[in-house]
Design an enzyme around this catalytic site. Structure first.
Site, PDB file in Angstrom:
ATOM      1  N   ILE A 116      23.839   7.934  55.767  1.00 57.15           N
ATOM      2  CA  ILE A 116      23.054   6.687  55.749  1.00 57.15           C
ATOM      3  C   ILE A 116      21.570   6.992  55.896  1.00 57.15           C
ATOM      4  O   ILE A 116      20.739   6.411  55.188  1.00 57.15           O
ATOM      5  CB  ILE A 116      23.567   5.702  56.827  1.00 57.15           C
ATOM      6  CG1 ILE A 116      25.019   5.318  56.528  1.00 57.15           C
ATOM      7  CG2 ILE A 116      22.689   4.452  56.893  1.00 57.15           C
ATOM      8  CD1 ILE A 116      25.706   4.470  57.588  1.00 57.15           C
ATOM      9  N   ARG A 123      23.961   1.880  66.243  1.00 60.88           N
ATOM     10  CA  ARG A 123      24.729   1.338  67.358  1.00 60.88           C
ATOM     11  C   ARG A 123      23.757   0.870  68.437  1.00 60.88           C
ATOM     12  O   ARG A 123      22.794   1.576  68.769  1.00 60.88           O
ATOM     13  CB  ARG A 123      25.670   2.399  67.941  1.00 60.88           C
ATOM     14  CG  ARG A 123      26.926   2.643  67.115  1.00 60.88           C
ATOM     15  CD  ARG A 123      27.878   1.457  67.142  1.00 60.88           C
ATOM     16  NE  ARG A 123      29.107   1.696  66.411  1.00 60.88           N
ATOM     17  CZ  ARG A 123      29.300   1.393  65.110  1.00 60.88           C
ATOM     18  NH1 ARG A 123      28.321   0.848  64.409  1.00 60.88           N
ATOM     19  NH2 ARG A 123      30.462   1.633  64.538  1.00 60.88           N
ATOM     20  N   GLU A 145      27.547  -6.065  72.332  1.00 63.76           N
ATOM     21  CA  GLU A 145      27.898  -7.104  71.353  1.00 63.76           C
ATOM     22  C   GLU A 145      29.132  -7.864  71.811  1.00 63.76           C
ATOM     23  O   GLU A 145      30.069  -7.238  72.307  1.00 63.76           O
ATOM     24  CB  GLU A 145      28.156  -6.456  69.992  1.00 63.76           C
ATOM     25  CG  GLU A 145      26.897  -5.837  69.427  1.00 63.76           C
ATOM     26  CD  GLU A 145      27.123  -5.134  68.094  1.00 63.76           C
ATOM     27  OE1 GLU A 145      28.183  -5.317  67.463  1.00 63.76           O
ATOM     28  OE2 GLU A 145      26.217  -4.396  67.692  1.00 63.76           O
ATOM     29  N   HIS A 203      25.042  -7.754  63.144  1.00 62.79           N
ATOM     30  CA  HIS A 203      25.800  -6.545  62.756  1.00 62.79           C
ATOM     31  C   HIS A 203      26.398  -6.681  61.349  1.00 62.79           C
ATOM     32  O   HIS A 203      27.618  -6.667  61.180  1.00 62.79           O
ATOM     33  CB  HIS A 203      26.900  -6.238  63.792  1.00 62.79           C
ATOM     34  CG  HIS A 203      27.332  -4.805  63.783  1.00 62.79           C
ATOM     35  ND1 HIS A 203      27.825  -4.150  64.879  1.00 62.79           N
ATOM     36  CD2 HIS A 203      27.337  -3.868  62.779  1.00 62.79           C
ATOM     37  CE1 HIS A 203      28.129  -2.901  64.570  1.00 62.79           C
ATOM     38  NE2 HIS A 203      27.842  -2.703  63.289  1.00 62.79           N
TER      39      HIS A 203
HETATM   40  C1  DGY Z   1      30.416   0.957  60.920  1.00 66.97           C
HETATM   41  O1  DGY Z   1      31.176   1.074  59.971  1.00 66.97           O
HETATM   42  O2  DGY Z   1      30.411   1.757  61.847  1.00 66.97           O
HETATM   43  C2  DGY Z   1      29.461  -0.202  60.914  1.00 66.97           C
HETATM   44  O3  DGY Z   1      28.857  -0.412  62.120  1.00 66.97           O
HETATM   45  C3  DGY Z   1      30.126  -1.463  60.417  1.00 66.97           C
HETATM   46  O4  DGY Z   1      30.302  -1.328  59.079  1.00 66.97           O
END
Ligand code: DGY
Length: 307
Positions: A148, A223, A252, A270
């Site tokens: 990511i 997170r 959360e 989220h």
């Molecule tokens: C994950 O996949 O860990 C994300 O936080 C939600 O898609």
């Protein structure tokens, strides 16, 4: 026939695939079905700990429909011979897109401006109204150059940003690798893309937040517990931060008191991976992992360790 317990509604294609090898229980009353379960499909909101596993003595696979797996006690699973899987790759691009949506919204204060117009405050173009910061040519810090992080970095190119990063494993990327302290103190926009581990918990504690570059922005789509949220509230009030864009929270769905009253924070519920195609792909990958393991094969995307 084996039994797979699911904690969430599955798409029809996933149900059909599982039906080849297993009966399905859940999501209603999924906990009651655990004693008979051979596999478990779960979400990041389902804590899978030793106590739960002890109520599910036949389970062979825990398939998380998420890339993050901090909800699962992986060691407890592995000690019991249980395979753990997650869903990497399939959500990378959607999460990177959302990260950029959050960056632009936060720096240019888009939701604040929209709220103002809806509230009837727009009086026509104003020279000094609705001012934000600049993304173009800014120094962009990325913590965590995994899938990511890379996808987010790629999207920075058209903005002419200087991209710098700090990461745990070697990353062969055309950006400048810097020490954490440099990333923290020199980034105009700092975006977090690391998993939650004991090492990253409160990475941005009060002291670190205070050392951030004056006028900078903090973005978190990873997170929540990477940031000390109470300290963040103070830092957003008193500086040095100009703003924050958050998609994730420390507890959360609770939000730390004071955060929502601040006008320099953009908050999302989220939704990093929340596109229909991506959520279908996550559910399918989790299902394929369970399918493979129940047939005695290898999972597609196993989690090898806590890291
Ligand atoms: C994950 O996949 O860990 C994300 O936080 C939600 O898609």
């Amino acid at each position: 026939m084996p039994l797979v317990v699911t904690t969430f509604d599955l798409p029809a294609a996933a149900t059909e695939l599982l039906a080849e090898v297993a009966a399905l229980a859940g999501p209603e009353g999924w906990r009651d079905a655990l004693p008979e379960a051979d596999g478990l499909l779960c979400l990041l909101t389902d804590p899978i700990d030793a106590e739960l596993l002890d109520r599910a003595p036949h389970i062979r696979i825990v398939a998380n429909a998420a890339v993050g797996f901090n909800n699962i006690d992986v060691t407890a699973c592995h000690e019991r011979g249980i395979v753990v899987t997650n869903t990497p790759d399939v959500l990378t691009e959607a999460t990177a897109d959302l990260t950029w949506a959050l960056i632009l919204c936060t720096v240019r204060r888009v939701p604040q401006a929209e709220r103002s117009l809806r509230a009837g405050e727009f009086r026509g173009w104003g020279m000094w109204d609705y001012l934000g910061g600049d993304v173009q040519a800014a120094t962009f810090g990325i913590f965590g150059m995994g899938r990511i992080g890379r996808a987010v970095a790629r999207r920075a190119a058209p903005f002419g940003m200087h991209v710098q990063y700090t990461t745990r494993s070697p990353a062969n990327v055309p950006y400048e690798q810097v020490e954490w302290e440099t990333l923290l103190t020199t980034s105009d926009v700092l975006s977090l893309h690391a998993p939650l581990t004991p090492e990253t918990h409160h990475l941005l504690d009060r002291a670190a937040l205070r050392r951030m570059k004056p006028g900078s922005y903090l973005i978190n789509t990873a997170r929540g517990p990477l940031i000390d949220e109470a300290a963040l509230v103070d830092t957003l009030r008193d500086g040095p931060l100009a703003g924050a864009g958050l998609d994730v929270y420390e507890r959360e769905p609770e939000i730390t008191p004071g955060l929502l009253e601040l006008s320099n924070v953009v908050v999302l519920p989220h939704i990093g991976s929340a596109t229909l195609a991506t959520r279908n792909a996550m559910a399918m990958l989790a299902t394929r992992n369970a399918h493979a393991v129940l047939l005695g094969g290898r999972p597609l995307t196993p989690v090898l360790s806590e890291g």
